[in-house]
Structures are given as C-alpha cells and as structure tokens.
Design a protein around this motif. Structure first.
Motif, PDB file in Angstrom:
ATOM      1  N   GLY A 165      41.891  52.967  89.590  1.00 17.42           N
ATOM      2  CA  GLY A 165      42.408  53.688  90.755  1.00 17.42           C
ATOM      3  C   GLY A 165      42.586  52.728  91.912  1.00 17.42           C
ATOM      4  O   GLY A 165      43.147  51.650  91.757  1.00 17.42           O
ATOM      5  N   SER A 166      42.048  53.076  93.060  1.00 17.24           N
ATOM      6  CA  SER A 166      42.187  52.212  94.237  1.00 17.24           C
ATOM      7  C   SER A 166      41.175  51.071  94.236  1.00 17.24           C
ATOM      8  O   SER A 166      41.242  50.177  95.068  1.00 17.24           O
ATOM      9  N   PHE A 167      40.242  51.076  93.288  1.00 13.25           N
ATOM     10  CA  PHE A 167      39.180  50.063  93.229  1.00 13.25           C
ATOM     11  C   PHE A 167      39.607  48.863  92.403  1.00 13.25           C
ATOM     12  O   PHE A 167      40.125  49.008  91.296  1.00 13.25           O
ATOM     13  N   ALA A 175      28.978  46.007  89.543  1.00 14.38           N
ATOM     14  CA  ALA A 175      27.987  46.588  90.457  1.00 14.38           C
ATOM     15  C   ALA A 175      28.689  47.336  91.583  1.00 14.38           C
ATOM     16  O   ALA A 175      28.283  48.443  91.953  1.00 14.38           O
ATOM     17  N   GLU A 176      29.737  46.729  92.110  1.00 16.26           N
ATOM     18  CA  GLU A 176      30.496  47.388  93.182  1.00 16.26           C
ATOM     19  C   GLU A 176      31.196  48.640  92.672  1.00 16.26           C
ATOM     20  O   GLU A 176      31.280  49.645  93.384  1.00 16.26           O
ATOM     21  N   LEU A 177      31.675  48.611  91.428  1.00 17.50           N
ATOM     22  CA  LEU A 177      32.311  49.793  90.854  1.00 17.50           C
ATOM     23  C   LEU A 177      31.312  50.939  90.758  1.00 17.50           C
ATOM     24  O   LEU A 177      31.612  52.070  91.161  1.00 17.50           O
ATOM     25  N   TYR A 178      30.125  50.654  90.236  1.00 17.31           N
ATOM     26  CA  TYR A 178      29.124  51.715  90.124  1.00 17.31           C
ATOM     27  C   TYR A 178      28.782  52.271  91.503  1.00 17.31           C
ATOM     28  O   TYR A 178      28.720  53.484  91.695  1.00 17.31           O
ATOM     29  N   ASP A 179      28.575  51.378  92.458  1.00 14.93           N
ATOM     30  CA  ASP A 179      28.189  51.803  93.805  1.00 14.93           C
ATOM     31  C   ASP A 179      29.295  52.593  94.502  1.00 14.93           C
ATOM     32  O   ASP A 179      29.018  53.389  95.394  1.00 14.93           O
ATOM     33  N   TRP A 180      30.535  52.403  94.100  1.00  9.78           N
ATOM     34  CA  TRP A 180      31.666  53.162  94.642  1.00  9.78           C
ATOM     35  C   TRP A 180      31.837  54.485  93.891  1.00  9.78           C
ATOM     36  O   TRP A 180      32.020  55.542  94.497  1.00  9.78           O
ATOM     37  N   ALA A 181      31.753  54.434  92.549  1.00 10.97           N
ATOM     38  CA  ALA A 181      32.072  55.608  91.727  1.00 10.97           C
ATOM     39  C   ALA A 181      30.958  56.640  91.684  1.00 10.97           C
ATOM     40  O   ALA A 181      31.233  57.845  91.693  1.00 10.97           O
ATOM     41  N   ALA A 182      29.702  56.220  91.621  1.00 12.91           N
ATOM     42  CA  ALA A 182      28.601  57.186  91.498  1.00 12.91           C
ATOM     43  C   ALA A 182      28.560  58.156  92.685  1.00 12.91           C
ATOM     44  O   ALA A 182      28.508  59.369  92.466  1.00 12.91           O
ATOM     45  N   ALA A 222      41.523  64.844  82.989  1.00  9.41           N
ATOM     46  CA  ALA A 222      42.493  63.749  83.102  1.00  9.41           C
ATOM     47  C   ALA A 222      42.429  62.929  81.821  1.00  9.41           C
ATOM     48  O   ALA A 222      41.393  62.867  81.154  1.00  9.41           O
ATOM     49  N   GLY A 223      43.513  62.295  81.509  1.00  6.80           N
ATOM     50  CA  GLY A 223      43.569  61.474  80.310  1.00  6.80           C
ATOM     51  C   GLY A 223      44.265  60.165  80.579  1.00  6.80           C
ATOM     52  O   GLY A 223      45.091  60.048  81.487  1.00  6.80           O
ATOM     53  N   GLY A 224      43.917  59.194  79.790  1.00  4.53           N
ATOM     54  CA  GLY A 224      44.534  57.886  79.914  1.00  4.53           C
ATOM     55  C   GLY A 224      43.940  56.932  78.907  1.00  4.53           C
ATOM     56  O   GLY A 224      43.422  57.350  77.866  1.00  4.53           O
ATOM     57  N   ALA A 256      34.775  42.059  79.979  1.00  4.14           N
ATOM     58  CA  ALA A 256      35.041  40.994  80.955  1.00  4.14           C
ATOM     59  C   ALA A 256      36.150  41.410  81.919  1.00  4.14           C
ATOM     60  O   ALA A 256      36.172  40.970  83.066  1.00  4.14           O
ATOM     61  N   LEU A 257      37.063  42.242  81.452  1.00  3.98           N
ATOM     62  CA  LEU A 257      38.148  42.737  82.298  1.00  3.98           C
ATOM     63  C   LEU A 257      38.549  44.121  81.827  1.00  3.98           C
ATOM     64  O   LEU A 257      38.669  44.356  80.627  1.00  3.98           O
ATOM     65  N   ARG A 258      38.699  45.027  82.779  1.00  2.00           N
ATOM     66  CA  ARG A 258      39.124  46.395  82.455  1.00  2.00           C
ATOM     67  C   ARG A 258      40.206  46.815  83.427  1.00  2.00           C
ATOM     68  O   ARG A 258      40.103  46.608  84.621  1.00  2.00           O
ATOM     69  N   THR A 259      41.233  47.446  82.871  1.00  2.00           N
ATOM     70  CA  THR A 259      42.201  48.144  83.700  1.00  2.00           C
ATOM     71  C   THR A 259      42.321  49.555  83.157  1.00  2.00           C
ATOM     72  O   THR A 259      42.140  49.791  81.961  1.00  2.00           O
ATOM     73  N   ASN A 260      42.579  50.491  84.041  1.00  3.08           N
ATOM     74  CA  ASN A 260      42.575  51.908  83.687  1.00  3.08           C
ATOM     75  C   ASN A 260      43.992  52.449  83.814  1.00  3.08           C
ATOM     76  O   ASN A 260      44.550  52.442  84.910  1.00  3.08           O
ATOM     77  N   ALA A 261      44.556  52.888  82.711  1.00  2.00           N
ATOM     78  CA  ALA A 261      45.893  53.492  82.716  1.00  2.00           C
ATOM     79  C   ALA A 261      45.733  55.009  82.719  1.00  2.00           C
ATOM     80  O   ALA A 261      45.541  55.625  81.671  1.00  2.00           O
ATOM     81  N   ILE A 262      45.762  55.620  83.911  1.00  2.00           N
ATOM     82  CA  ILE A 262      45.650  57.073  84.038  1.00  2.00           C
ATOM     83  C   ILE A 262      47.030  57.657  83.773  1.00  2.00           C
ATOM     84  O   ILE A 262      47.997  57.301  84.435  1.00  2.00           O
ATOM     85  N   GLU A 263      47.131  58.571  82.800  1.00  2.00           N
ATOM     86  CA  GLU A 263      48.449  59.044  82.373  1.00  2.00           C
ATOM     87  C   GLU A 263      48.719  60.505  82.690  1.00  2.00           C
ATOM     88  O   GLU A 263      49.869  60.912  82.708  1.00  2.00           O
TER      89      GLU A 263
END
Length: 185
Positions: A54-56, A61-68, A114-116, A132-139
C-alpha cells in the motif's frame, strides 16, 4: 519395499524441504499479523528486508509497527489467508507468487474482503529461508454482508478459549485440551 535414494530423488527431496521452509516463512507473516505476535511476524523476514505494501515502503519492524495499530483500530479480527503458491528456487534465492485472501471483521461490524498476490524474493541465509523483498499486488476489494457469528448463542462455545489477538488466543495453548462437555445437538 525400499526405494533407493538416487541423486535425482535426493534433489527432489531437497527441493520439497526448501519449499516447505519457504511456506513456513510465508505463514509466519500471516499468523504473526493476525495474532499480533510481533516476534513471529518479524521471523518471516530478514532484518534488512524491504516491503512495499500500500502506501508503506520500508523494513519489517517498521511495517509491523505501522500495520498492527491500523488493524487494531480498524478490525476486531483479521485473516491473511494464503492460497496458491508458486516457487522459483535457484540455489539460495527463491521467488514466490502467493495468492491471498484478506478478510477483516471491521470495528463497525462490517466485513471487508480483499484479494491479491504477494510477490516475494526469499533468501536462504545461514541455512534459513526468510523474505528479503516483498511487494503486494492488491487486485480487488469489497464489503461482504454481515451476519451473526455462527454458534455465538451456545453458552460454552468459548470454554476452550475465546478467539483473540495475542498469546491469549487458544492456538497458543499447550497442550491444547478440550474443556467442553460432550453434547450431540
């Protein structure tokens, strides 16, 4: 009947073990987020991983602290369901495409779905596979009609534990036991 372990079969067994270790890492992300288990969530990623969701864009660690907090504020429960996974393993690097279905019981009693796909590069470092690297394709995304939760009127339905986030969830209980009396409706 013993099947001899040929070099080809041994290579296949090694790939099956790699695929399972990779799937375990992917699952730790989902369970860690849904149970608000920060340590489990972070164990899915290498510390220097980069995630774009998304916007992140940042580290685990920063992802968890933002998403939780976002999920805590928005949803009473979440399910990050993993579906089809394809693997492209080359030595100590793997690329996966994982279809997902996200479902959230929103605080306003609506249900969000939601799916992706998660597109990941995993690396085996010190014998351990992690993202090591993740990108999220929200469809796609939408709201689902809200219905009562099944069996909520059964008096002892939560005697074995009330679903929740964190270590109080019955999935953390060891040993798992049944405290409900036998009954056949």
């Amino acid at each position: 009947m013993d099947i001899p372990i040929s070099p080809e079969r041994l290579a296949r067994l090694s790939e099956v073990l790699d695929r399972q270790d990779i799937l375990d890492a992917l699952t730790r992300f989902s369970r860690g987020m849904d149970r608000f288990d920060r340590e489990l969530f972070l164990s899915a990623f290498h510390k220097d991983a980069v995630i774009a969701a998304g916007s992140f864009v940042g580290g685990p660690a920063e992802l968890y602290d933002w998403a939780a907090p976002m999920h805590e504020q928005g949803q009473a429960a979440t399910h990050h369901n993993l579906l089809n996974v394809t693997y492209d393993i080359d030595g100590d690097t793997a690329h996966t495409e994982t279809y997902y279905l996200f479902v959230g019981r929103n605080r306003d009693e609506t249900n969000w779905i939601a799916g992706g796909r998660y597109l990941d590069r995993l690396e085996r470092r010190d014998g351990e596979w992690r993202i090591a690297l993740r990108t999220n394709a929200i469809e796609w995304s939408g709201l689902v009609p809200t219905l009562d939760i099944p069996f909520k009127d059964v008096p002892d339905v939560h005697l074995n534990g009330t679903p929740g986030r964190g270590a109080s969830d019955p999935s953390y209980r060891r040993p798992l036991t049944n405290l409900r009396e036998p009954q056949i409706p």
